[in-house]
Design a protein around this motif. Structure first.
Motif, PDB file in Angstrom:
ATOM      1  N   LEU A 111      40.257  52.683  44.632  1.00 54.40           N
ATOM      2  CA  LEU A 111      39.487  51.549  45.146  1.00 54.40           C
ATOM      3  C   LEU A 111      40.064  50.206  44.706  1.00 54.40           C
ATOM      4  CD1 LEU A 111      35.881  52.931  44.526  1.00 54.40           C
ATOM      5  CD2 LEU A 111      37.172  52.930  46.667  1.00 54.40           C
ATOM      6  N   THR A 112      40.705  50.168  43.538  1.00 53.24           N
ATOM      7  CA  THR A 112      41.214  48.898  43.019  1.00 53.24           C
ATOM      8  C   THR A 112      42.710  48.698  43.244  1.00 53.24           C
ATOM      9  OG1 THR A 112      41.551  49.887  40.830  1.00 53.24           O
ATOM     10  CG2 THR A 112      39.443  48.775  41.227  1.00 53.24           C
ATOM     11  N   PHE A 113      43.467  49.777  43.452  1.00 53.91           N
ATOM     12  CA  PHE A 113      44.914  49.637  43.624  1.00 53.91           C
ATOM     13  C   PHE A 113      45.310  48.679  44.752  1.00 53.91           C
ATOM     14  CE2 PHE A 113      45.796  53.916  41.470  1.00 53.91           C
ATOM     15  CZ  PHE A 113      46.121  53.292  40.274  1.00 53.91           C
ATOM     16  N   PRO A 114      44.685  48.712  45.913  1.00 53.47           N
ATOM     17  CA  PRO A 114      45.106  47.759  46.956  1.00 53.47           C
ATOM     18  C   PRO A 114      45.014  46.298  46.496  1.00 53.47           C
ATOM     19  CG  PRO A 114      43.707  49.442  47.915  1.00 53.47           C
ATOM     20  CD  PRO A 114      43.662  49.643  46.424  1.00 53.47           C
ATOM     21  N   PHE A 115      43.966  45.961  45.759  1.00 57.35           N
ATOM     22  CA  PHE A 115      43.814  44.589  45.268  1.00 57.35           C
ATOM     23  C   PHE A 115      44.862  44.263  44.208  1.00 57.35           C
ATOM     24  CE2 PHE A 115      39.527  45.977  46.551  1.00 57.35           C
ATOM     25  CZ  PHE A 115      39.323  45.080  47.592  1.00 57.35           C
ATOM     26  N   PHE A 116      45.073  45.205  43.273  1.00 61.63           N
ATOM     27  CA  PHE A 116      46.063  44.981  42.212  1.00 61.63           C
ATOM     28  C   PHE A 116      47.459  44.814  42.792  1.00 61.63           C
ATOM     29  CE2 PHE A 116      43.420  47.678  39.032  1.00 61.63           C
ATOM     30  CZ  PHE A 116      42.482  46.677  38.963  1.00 61.63           C
ATOM     31  N   PHE A 117      47.813  45.668  43.731  1.00 63.51           N
ATOM     32  CA  PHE A 117      49.169  45.640  44.277  1.00 63.51           C
ATOM     33  C   PHE A 117      49.388  44.409  45.149  1.00 63.51           C
ATOM     34  CE2 PHE A 117      49.367  50.544  43.910  1.00 63.51           C
ATOM     35  CZ  PHE A 117      49.424  50.423  42.535  1.00 63.51           C
ATOM     36  N   ALA A 118      48.371  43.993  45.887  1.00 63.05           N
ATOM     37  CA  ALA A 118      48.492  42.764  46.681  1.00 63.05           C
ATOM     38  C   ALA A 118      48.655  41.560  45.757  1.00 63.05           C
ATOM     39  CB  ALA A 118      47.277  42.592  47.582  1.00 63.05           C
ATOM     40  N   ALA A 119      47.868  41.535  44.678  1.00 60.02           N
ATOM     41  CA  ALA A 119      47.981  40.432  43.717  1.00 60.02           C
ATOM     42  C   ALA A 119      49.329  40.469  43.007  1.00 60.02           C
ATOM     43  CB  ALA A 119      46.845  40.502  42.708  1.00 60.02           C
ATOM     44  N   SER A 120      49.805  41.651  42.646  1.00 60.37           N
ATOM     45  CA  SER A 120      51.113  41.775  42.000  1.00 60.37           C
ATOM     46  C   SER A 120      52.219  41.268  42.914  1.00 60.37           C
ATOM     47  CB  SER A 120      51.401  43.227  41.621  1.00 60.37           C
ATOM     48  OG  SER A 120      50.535  43.676  40.630  1.00 60.37           O
ATOM     49  N   TYR A 121      52.117  41.609  44.186  1.00 57.98           N
ATOM     50  CA  TYR A 121      53.129  41.145  45.137  1.00 57.98           C
ATOM     51  C   TYR A 121      53.075  39.621  45.274  1.00 57.98           C
ATOM     52  CZ  TYR A 121      56.048  40.563  49.201  1.00 57.98           C
ATOM     53  OH  TYR A 121      57.047  40.160  50.038  1.00 57.98           O
ATOM     54  N   ALA A 122      51.869  39.064  45.379  1.00 63.80           N
ATOM     55  CA  ALA A 122      51.737  37.613  45.535  1.00 63.80           C
ATOM     56  C   ALA A 122      52.274  36.876  44.309  1.00 63.80           C
ATOM     57  CB  ALA A 122      50.286  37.236  45.794  1.00 63.80           C
ATOM     58  N   VAL A 123      51.934  37.347  43.120  1.00 66.04           N
ATOM     59  CA  VAL A 123      52.422  36.710  41.890  1.00 66.04           C
ATOM     60  C   VAL A 123      53.939  36.871  41.770  1.00 66.04           C
ATOM     61  CG1 VAL A 123      52.341  36.804  39.362  1.00 66.04           C
ATOM     62  CG2 VAL A 123      50.224  36.924  40.676  1.00 66.04           C
ATOM     63  N   GLY A 124      54.440  38.067  42.062  1.00 65.31           N
ATOM     64  CA  GLY A 124      55.885  38.298  42.011  1.00 65.31           C
ATOM     65  C   GLY A 124      56.638  37.447  43.010  1.00 65.31           C
TER      66      GLY A 124
END
Length: 194
Positions: A87-100
């Protein structure tokens, strides 16, 4: 597929007891660990921090390694990895991509041309990920790893402070309650002699 396997898969995505009761259960498990407040906090923070990286399947191992490096509790690290779930991975990965993307000189978001490029890449990957190899996903993976590092550091710090504070308060309250229930176990006051 067997009913037992299906139930285990379903329970990993959405616990049978419900998310609120499951969260309460995990909180009580953390509070009752017999380690120091630092070890518990470092363990939970380690598990939560590694969930920011797109390394699904390695979070337990990475959580244990980070907990070992920070002298954290391994059981607490395993509990902390629950922070990363389907449930949380999509949010974490989208945020990781945006920050990266922001850290590597991009805008931190996805422009229209990048969106079209990602859509084309997604269509391309769906037709031949294994034939193209890891090189097809490497740019996105690298960006997510770069963005995951500062997010992991932030998550570690927040979880460490919160968990250590809560565990310390919980133990102080429990110790005070125990002393009230068992006054005969109190240390007798030592008299001062000259």
């Amino acid at each position: 597929m067997r009913a037992g396997l299906w139930n285990r898969i379903r329970d990993n995505v959405w616990p049978r007891m419900g998310m609120r009761r499951y969260g309460s259960y995990l909180r009580k498990r953390v509070m009752r660990l017999s380690a120091s407040p630092h070890a518990i906090a470092a363990g939970v923070a380690s598990g939560a921090a590694v969930s920011m990286f797109p390394l699904i399947g390695l979070h337990f191992l990475l959580g244990f390694v980070l907990a070992f490096a920070t002298r954290g509790n391994m059981i607490a690290a395993a509990i902390g990895t629950v922070w990363g779930n389907p449930l949380t991975f999509p949010f974490f990965f989208a945020a990781s991509y945006a920050v990266g993307d922001w850290l590597t000189g991009g805008g931190g978001g996805i422009s229209a041309s990048e969106g079209q490029q990602l859509e084309a890449t997604g269509a391309h990957l769906s037709h031949g990920l294994f034939s193209e190899g890891f090189g097809a996903v490497w740019p996105t993976f690298k960006t997510m790893m770069i963005g995951g590092l500062p997010m992991a550091i932030l998550v570690f710090g927040v979880f460490y402070i919160v968990v250590r504070t809560v565990v310390t308060r919980f133990r102080a309250i429990r110790q005070a309650r125990f002393k009230r229930k068992h006054p005969e176990l109190r240390q007798p006051a030592q008299s001062s002699t000259n």
